[in-house]
Scaffold this active site. Structure first.
Site, PDB file in Angstrom:
ATOM      1  N   GLY A   1       1.443 -38.456   0.010  1.00 40.98           N
ATOM      2  CA  GLY A   1       0.881 -39.888   0.421  1.00 40.98           C
ATOM      3  C   GLY A   1      -0.393 -40.622   0.351  1.00 40.98           C
ATOM      4  O   GLY A   1       0.051 -41.709   0.154  1.00 40.98           O
TER       5      GLY A   1
ATOM      6  N   GLU B   1      -0.966 -41.075  -3.239  1.00 36.39           N
ATOM      7  CA  GLU B   1      -0.122 -41.590  -3.802  1.00 36.39           C
ATOM      8  C   GLU B   1      -0.853 -43.989  -3.468  1.00 36.39           C
ATOM      9  O   GLU B   1      -0.673 -44.158  -4.712  1.00 36.39           O
ATOM     10  CB  GLU B   1       1.034 -41.553  -3.598  1.00 36.39           C
TER      11      GLU B   1
ATOM     12  N   GLU C   1       2.112 -31.642  -1.753  1.00 35.71           N
ATOM     13  CA  GLU C   1       3.639 -31.284  -1.635  1.00 35.71           C
ATOM     14  C   GLU C   1       4.493 -30.459  -1.817  1.00 35.71           C
ATOM     15  O   GLU C   1       5.528 -29.592  -1.134  1.00 35.71           O
ATOM     16  CB  GLU C   1       4.458 -32.159  -1.831  1.00 35.71           C
TER      17      GLU C   1
HETATM   18  N1  3HC Z   1       2.186 -35.293   9.354  1.00 43.00           N
HETATM   19  C1  3HC Z   1       1.831 -35.142  10.658  1.00 43.00           C
HETATM   20  N2  3HC Z   1       1.598 -34.458  11.463  1.00 43.00           N
HETATM   21  C2  3HC Z   1       0.414 -33.930  11.160  1.00 43.00           C
HETATM   22  C3  3HC Z   1       0.491 -34.067   9.104  1.00 43.00           C
HETATM   23  C4  3HC Z   1       0.726 -34.389   8.083  1.00 43.00           C
HETATM   24  N3  3HC Z   1       0.637 -35.059   7.556  1.00 43.00           N
HETATM   25  N4  3HC Z   1      -1.147 -33.599   8.995  1.00 43.00           N
HETATM   26  C5  3HC Z   1      -1.642 -33.417   9.521  1.00 43.00           C
HETATM   27  N5  3HC Z   1      -1.211 -33.668  10.906  1.00 43.00           N
HETATM   28  C6  3HC Z   1      -1.212 -32.899  12.673  1.00 43.00           C
HETATM   29  C7  3HC Z   1      -1.214 -31.410  13.092  1.00 43.00           C
HETATM   30  O1  3HC Z   1      -0.368 -30.908  12.825  1.00 43.00           O
HETATM   31  C8  3HC Z   1      -2.566 -31.231  14.128  1.00 43.00           C
HETATM   32  O2  3HC Z   1      -1.645 -32.080  14.938  1.00 43.00           O
HETATM   33  P1  3HC Z   1      -2.255 -31.097  16.096  1.00 43.00           P
HETATM   34  O3  3HC Z   1      -3.189 -31.580  16.752  1.00 43.00           O
HETATM   35  O4  3HC Z   1      -1.103 -31.363  16.882  1.00 43.00           O
HETATM   36  O5  3HC Z   1      -1.805 -29.709  16.420  1.00 43.00           O
HETATM   37  C9  3HC Z   1      -3.695 -32.949  13.698  1.00 43.00           C
HETATM   38  O6  3HC Z   1      -2.295 -33.567  13.074  1.00 43.00           O
HETATM   39  C10 3HC Z   1      -4.671 -32.564  12.535  1.00 43.00           C
HETATM   40  O7  3HC Z   1      -4.516 -31.501  11.882  1.00 43.00           O
HETATM   41  P2  3HC Z   1      -5.178 -30.011  12.030  1.00 43.00           P
HETATM   42  O8  3HC Z   1      -4.993 -28.970  12.781  1.00 43.00           O
HETATM   43  O9  3HC Z   1      -4.386 -29.583  10.153  1.00 43.00           O
HETATM   44  O10 3HC Z   1      -6.551 -30.496  11.435  1.00 43.00           O
HETATM   45  P3  3HC Z   1      -7.755 -30.401   9.902  1.00 43.00           P
HETATM   46  O11 3HC Z   1      -8.471 -31.550  10.051  1.00 43.00           O
HETATM   47  O12 3HC Z   1      -8.152 -28.785   9.706  1.00 43.00           O
HETATM   48  O13 3HC Z   1      -6.794 -30.833   8.896  1.00 43.00           O
HETATM   49  C11 3HC Z   1      -5.598 -31.824   6.989  1.00 43.00           C
HETATM   50  C12 3HC Z   1      -6.713 -31.401   8.268  1.00 43.00           C
HETATM   51  C13 3HC Z   1      -5.742 -31.457   5.873  1.00 43.00           C
HETATM   52  C14 3HC Z   1      -5.254 -33.636   6.730  1.00 43.00           C
HETATM   53  C15 3HC Z   1      -4.344 -30.989   6.739  1.00 43.00           C
HETATM   54  O14 3HC Z   1      -3.943 -31.184   8.647  1.00 43.00           O
HETATM   55  C16 3HC Z   1      -3.305 -30.846   6.453  1.00 43.00           C
HETATM   56  O15 3HC Z   1      -3.968 -30.791   4.987  1.00 43.00           O
HETATM   57  N6  3HC Z   1      -1.776 -31.575   6.470  1.00 43.00           N
HETATM   58  C17 3HC Z   1      -1.290 -31.679   5.955  1.00 43.00           C
HETATM   59  C18 3HC Z   1      -1.280 -32.132   4.219  1.00 43.00           C
HETATM   60  C19 3HC Z   1      -0.152 -33.175   3.729  1.00 43.00           C
HETATM   61  O16 3HC Z   1       0.532 -32.100   3.143  1.00 43.00           O
HETATM   62  N7  3HC Z   1      -0.237 -33.964   3.170  1.00 43.00           N
HETATM   63  C20 3HC Z   1       1.431 -33.960   2.343  1.00 43.00           C
HETATM   64  C21 3HC Z   1       2.576 -34.087   3.218  1.00 43.00           C
HETATM   65  S1  3HC Z   1       3.853 -34.702   2.737  1.00 43.00           S
HETATM   66  C22 3HC Z   1       3.783 -36.301   1.951  1.00 43.00           C
HETATM   67  O17 3HC Z   1       2.867 -37.226   1.821  1.00 43.00           O
HETATM   68  C23 3HC Z   1       5.300 -36.919   0.869  1.00 43.00           C
HETATM   69  C24 3HC Z   1       4.657 -38.215   0.945  1.00 43.00           C
HETATM   70  O18 3HC Z   1       4.771 -37.577  -1.107  1.00 43.00           O
HETATM   71  C25 3HC Z   1       6.398 -38.894   0.371  1.00 43.00           C
END
Ligand code: 3HC
Ligand code: NAI
Length: 698
Positions: free
Chosen positions: A101, A104, A124
């Site tokens: 997002g 996006e 995603e």
């Molecule tokens: N939502 C909620 N919490 C999230 C999150 C998210 N999207 N991404 C990360 N977090 C949280 C983690 O669970 C973690 O929490 P904690 O400290 O309590 O364990 C904290 O944030 C830090 O995350 P990381 O330990 O993973 O930190 P890094 O610095 O190693 O990595 C990152 C950062 C690259 C952003 C990695 O967290 C990541 O890949 N996150 C997911 C990104 C993702 O998949 N985004 C797409 C989401 S779906 C979407 O957007 C749908 C849309 O199309 C509508």
């Protein structure tokens, strides 16, 4: 301070989103953003808008914790559409990882600038969903259909430079201050009289031609195998393909519908469980109490399968490595293997000759253990024999300072016993890598009785530097992963002796989603490994335990699997994949006769139930004995070390899904047939009685 703040600086509106740690787009963020967009729709004075985010990254995507819950708040897709329609230039000033997002939102803006270290992506698919805020429509408009689809189907993070070449980012600015970058560009665009350029109107790369159809077909074929069990990759392709024949508004609505289907799916739930479980592994008591030591110099003892893999894992992360072998011949072989791996990577274009040279500059081999005296950490990977390992640790005790951390890569041996030969056992632990250790992400960190908190903290910090996923395990035979593996292999051999076909078992487990069936895995690893372990354990085996001799009969014939050309399957140049060894069924029959067993037929469902029940049974015992501190750690081990389908969320999560009541029912039925093997754990009875799940223990 609210999560979305804005201020007007002359004719520029600066929006800052502040939702640490990763600026996930929660309902609060969406509400705040929509409020500002509504203000801007009315404001005639503002000529440019900048969206940026302090903290470590621009918006890293939707707040995943909200998925599947009834959360109130505007839909991101609608906000993106309104943002895009603003009559002022909207600039996304990116840094960190604008993902999902987050990207996006950026793509709905009219101009994207980024700091050089920025990485963008639509990951995603890794969470079992599709981009749900216009991503399937805007990314191919910016980057083209092939690049867009590849990005969405792999979820990969694309570096800023590549993203600029692909048309996703407009400018890279070599300055970490995203606010000043945004202001500078906004002023320039205003003074140039630039007009908002809506991505939804940019159709030059998004056309429905015969060529487009061929490209999409090629991509479908490329990913067919990888995505065979998955739902969301197909929804991504469908959303894009449908979009080629729809108006942008309808295409976005269609995308929303497919997104909602994915959100409801079990796969989404399993994949998100895996995501959070992999982050929860770091939450262990020792990390609160211990302080990690800096590790720069690593010693590896043994240059076989594991020693070479571990050395490469360390070298690839910039550590200095000294490897010890028994003799020059052993060293030469190890060196050949390491150089061969790097040469293959060069041929595949994954690294350059310079990379190889600088990595190998950090590597030295020796046959004298004394060379390890200056190392910060030593990892032993010699033969799996207690006396050999103890001898190595005794020598290390006199060679190294009391500060050096000493780790064993043993698969099954007692780490407490190994630690006893060292004068300060607080610095001894198990670091159980998985083969090939330079590739596999899992690292079991085995905490022995006397291992100090500092040693554990150092191991977790090392894992991070090695880009591994660490899982804490206590000491037991096989730790978390191999202990469960041993258990379920026994259950599977019981089934075979009772009449099930080896090939049906492999097929059922593959169809369940595992990368390979257990007999394929044995053939790959080499049947001799398990045979040696069975022989080692034979003197301690309880004669009351059921013991199936089928695998011994196979090993006695010298059939160790792939390395001997024959095992449960046949191997060779012209032999088709998964050709059964025709002699196996006869051996099984003979063994059933010898054991006096009348074979019965097994349905696929019976095979699967026994497989899952045996995994879960041992998992529960591991929890009862506190070898693992939470069920989700077991899931992480099984997903990352044993090919359990990630989209099922691991065995413990899968057990929750099919119902612990059902698992209990199966185990109690099997217990009647074989009470020693299937003894039902009290913890399972308690969880069922209290109507709780494994997830409640996480
Ligand atoms: N939502 C909620 N919490 C999230 C999150 C998210 N999207 N991404 C990360 N977090 C949280 C983690 O669970 C973690 O929490 P904690 O400290 O309590 O364990 C904290 O944030 C830090 O995350 P990381 O330990 O993973 O930190 P890094 O610095 O190693 O990595 C990152 C950062 C690259 C952003 C990695 O967290 C990541 O890949 N996150 C997911 C990104 C993702 O998949 N985004 C797409 C989401 S779906 C979407 O957007 C749908 C849309 O199309 C509508
Ligand atoms: P291997 O047999 O391939 O290699 C062992 C190497 O250690 C040999 O090259 C041998 O020459 C060397 N060696 C033996 N004694 C030595 C000594 N005193 N000093 C220096 N070198 C010595 O074995 P592999 O598979 O690498 O296993 C090593 C350890 O890793 C074992 O404890 C094994 O259980 C464990 N392990 C193995 C895995 C696998 O998949 N092979 C996975 C995880 C752990």
């Amino acid at each position: 301070m609210s999560v979305v703040n804005f201020k007007n600086i002359d004719d520029i509106c600066l929006i800052e989103i502040n939702n640490p740690p990763v600026n996930a787009i929660s309902a609060e963020v969406r509400k705040g953003l929509l409020k500002v967009v509504i203000e801007l729709e009315k404001n005639k004075k503002i000529k440019a808008v900048i969206i940026c985010a302090p903290n470590r990254t621009f918006l890293a995507g939707a707040d995943i914790r909200e998925f599947g819950k009834n959360v109130d708040g505007p839909i991101l897709s609608d906000i993106c559409n309104r943002l895009e329609r603003l009559d002022k230039i909207v600039i996304a000033s990116l840094h960190g990882t604008p993902l999902g997002g987050g990207l996006e939102v950026a793509m709905a803006c009219h101009y994207r600038i980024a700091t050089p270290n920025t990485k963008v992506g639509l990951p995603e698919v890794l969470l079992g969903i599709i981009p749900g805020a216009g991503g399937t429509q805007r990314l191919p408009r910016l980057a083209g259909i092939t690049v867009g689809l590849e990005m969405m189907l792999t979820g990969k993070h694309v570096p800023a430079k590549e993203a600029k070449n692909n048309g996703i980012i407009d400018e890279i600015i070599d300055n970490d201050d995203t606010v000043s970058n945004g202001l500078e560009v906004a002023k320039r665009l205003i003074s140039n009289n630039s007009r908002p350029l809506a991505t939804c109107l940019r159709n030059e790369k998004f056309v429905n031609t015969e060529e487009t159809k061929i490209s999409i077909e090629k991509i479908k074929q490329k990913f067919a195998l990888k995505h065979k069990n998955l739902f969301s990759p197909h929804a991504i392709i469908q959303s894009l393909e449908d979009g080629l024949n729809l108006t942008f508004e309808n295409a976005v609505q269609n995308e929303r519908k497919l997104f909602a289907d994915c959100i409801k799916s079990h796969q989404r739930e399993g994949l998100i469980h895996a995501f959070f479980s992999e982050r929860a592994v770091n939450k262990i008591p020792e990390l609160k109490l211990g302080k990690p030591k800096t590790i720069k110099k690593i010693g590896v003892i043994g240059g076989g399968t594991m020693g070479t893999g571990i050395s490469m894992a360390a070298l690839n992360s910039g550590f200095s490595v000294v490897m010890i072998e028994q003799d020059q011949n052993g060293l030469d072989k190890a060196f050949e293997k390491i150089v061969g791996t790097y040469d293959r990577n060069i041929n595949l274009g994954r690294m350059s000759n310079n990379d190889k040279d600088s990595i190998l500059n950090n590597f030295k081999g020796d046959t004298d253990l004394n060379t390890l005296s200056d190392r910060d950490l030593i990892i032993e990977a010699v033969f799996e024999e207690m006396e050999v390992k103890k001898d190595v640790f005794k020598k290390l005790n006199s060679i190294c300072s009391n500060e050096t951390i000493l780790a064993t890569n043993t698969s099954y041996l007692n780490v407490n016993e190994i630690a006893e030969v060292v004068s300060s056992p607080d610095r001894v632990l198990g670091l159980h890598f998985f083969s090939p250790a330079n590739i596999m992400k899992l690292l079991e960190i085995v905490v022995a009785e006397k291992t100090s908190n500092h040693t554990v903290a150092t191991a977790f910090s090392l894992a991070k530097n090695l880009k591994k996923i660490p899982v804490r395990s206590g000491v037991c035979d096989g730790f978390i992963g191999n202990r469960i593996l041993s258990k379920y292999l026994v259950a599977i051999y019981h089934m075979v002796e009772d009449g099930a076909s080896i090939y049906d078992i492999d097929r059922v487990i593959r169809e369940f989603g595992c990368a390979m069936g257990p007999f394929q895995v044995i053939d790959l690893a080499g049947g001799d490994i398990g045979w040696a372990t069975r022989k080692r354990k034979a003197p301690y085996r309880d004669s009351n335990d059921r013991y199936v001799e089928i695998p011994d009969r196979i090993c006695e014939r010298g059939w160790f699997g792939q390395k001997t050309g024959k095992g449960y399957y046949l191997y060779g140049k012209n032999v088709p994949f998964l050709t059964p060894n025709p002699e196996i069924e006869k051996i099984c029959e003979e063994e059933r006769n010898r054991a006096g067993i009348k074979p019965k037929k097994f349905t696929d469902e019976e095979i699967l139930n026994k497989y899952i029940s045996s995994l879960v049974l041992e998992g529960i015992k591991i929890l009862e004995e506190k070898i693992s501190i939470r069920p989700s750690d077991i899931d992480v081990v099984y997903i990352n070390g044993y090919g359990f389908p990630r989209w099922r969320g691991g065995p413990m999560n899968y057990a929750d899904k099919i119902g612990l009541k059902n698992i209990l029912k199966h185990i109690e039925t099997y217990e009647k047939e074989d009470p020693r093997f299937w003894k039902c754990p009290e913890l399972l009875k308690k969880l069922v009685a209290n109507n709780t799940l494994f997830r409640d223990l996480n």
